[in-house]
Design an enzyme around this catalytic site. Structure first.
Site, PDB file in Angstrom:
ATOM      1  N   ASP A  47       0.822  -1.203   0.000  1.00 45.08           N
ATOM      2  CA  ASP A  47       0.000   0.000   0.000  1.00 45.08           C
ATOM      3  C   ASP A  47       0.859   1.257   0.000  1.00 45.08           C
ATOM      4  OD1 ASP A  47      -2.392  -1.412   0.053  1.00 45.08           O
ATOM      5  OD2 ASP A  47      -2.501  -1.442   2.242  1.00 45.08           O
ATOM      6  N   TYR A 100       6.727  -9.883   6.868  1.00 44.13           N
ATOM      7  CA  TYR A 100       6.696  -8.433   7.052  1.00 44.13           C
ATOM      8  C   TYR A 100       7.311  -8.062   8.394  1.00 44.13           C
ATOM      9  CZ  TYR A 100       3.492  -7.680   3.107  1.00 44.13           C
ATOM     10  OH  TYR A 100       2.922  -7.620   1.863  1.00 44.13           O
TER      11      TYR A 100
END
Length: 235
Positions: A47, A100
């Site tokens: 994003d 992540y």
């Protein structure tokens, strides 16, 4: 192809709201060198504002020397490696895991150096409780509470392979590996865990969210600048 980028000035991997994107920058560099259009398939579509240390892309063409690509790329994108792959390889569909890392700067004073790389949190946190939250994540859970209600997802079960909080001085790092992730899943997990560690909700409340609770019952969404795609796993 392996690359890293600073997401601070990007509108995400692909086009969002007319902002520049990582995809168009890298595809433009390839087109300049190869003199034809190149379409990239990416392992994880980050994003706006999210960084990457180990993003993987695939494309149908010859491998290109990273030195040539980096000469054409802006300073916030870098190709780390570019090698031939087996026929039919897809960076997205052949991936079996993504990892992540979310960074939190936990101290009273803000930092110039970590301003665009970590969430500054100057309030008290119980780090042991953060670690208890992380220990509840491995396994198969329904993460409906950890993605926006307005979503394209149709399956909300995800398999978390590993999750932990690490401390390096003033930096807290949340590392998580799963088969796939939903939109904003990591950021909502972090936002909710920080509420637990700050005493605003209980560990039991957090664990109960993993059984498909609605989004409204989870915590806030942590900002994107603390998050980075660290690695992608393949068979």
């Amino acid at each position: 192809m392996l690359l890293e980028y600073d997401g601070s000035e990007f509108g995400g991997w692909a086009r969002q709201d007319g902002q520049r994107t990582v995809q168009e920058e890298v595809e433009k560099a390839f087109s300049t060198i190869l003199r034809e259009e190149v379409a990239l398939i990416v392992a994880g579509r980050t994003d706006r504002g999210v960084h990457a240390w180990g993003q993987v892309c695939s494309y149908e063409h010859e491998a290109v020397d990273p030195l040539r690509l980096n000469a054409l790329l802006p300073r916030d994108v870098a190709v780390l490696d570019c090698n031939p792959a087996p026929a039919g390889f897809s960076a997205r569909h052949d991936a079996i895991s993504r990892t992540y890392c979310y960074r939190v700067l936990h101290r009273r004073a803000r930092s110039v150096w970590h301003d665009k790389r970590a969430l500054w949190h100057g309030w008290e946190l119980d780090v042991d409780v953060l670690r208890d939250c992380a220990r509840a994540l491995p396994g198969v859970h329904d993460f409906t509470a950890f993605t926006p209600t307005d979503t394209y997802h149709t399956r909300f079960d995800r398999t978390v392979l590993a999750a932990e909080w690490r401390r390096e001085g003033d930096l807290l790092e949340f590392w998580i590996t799963a088969d796939t992730f939903m939109r904003q899943m990591n950021r909502i997990l972090v936002g909710t865990m920080l509420e637990v560690a700050g005493g605003r909700r209980s560990l039991q409340d957090f664990v109960a969210l993993l059984d498909g609770a609605p989004r409204s019952e989870a915590g806030g969404t942590a900002p994107p600048h603390g998050l980075a795609l660290a690695a992608v796993g393949y068979p």
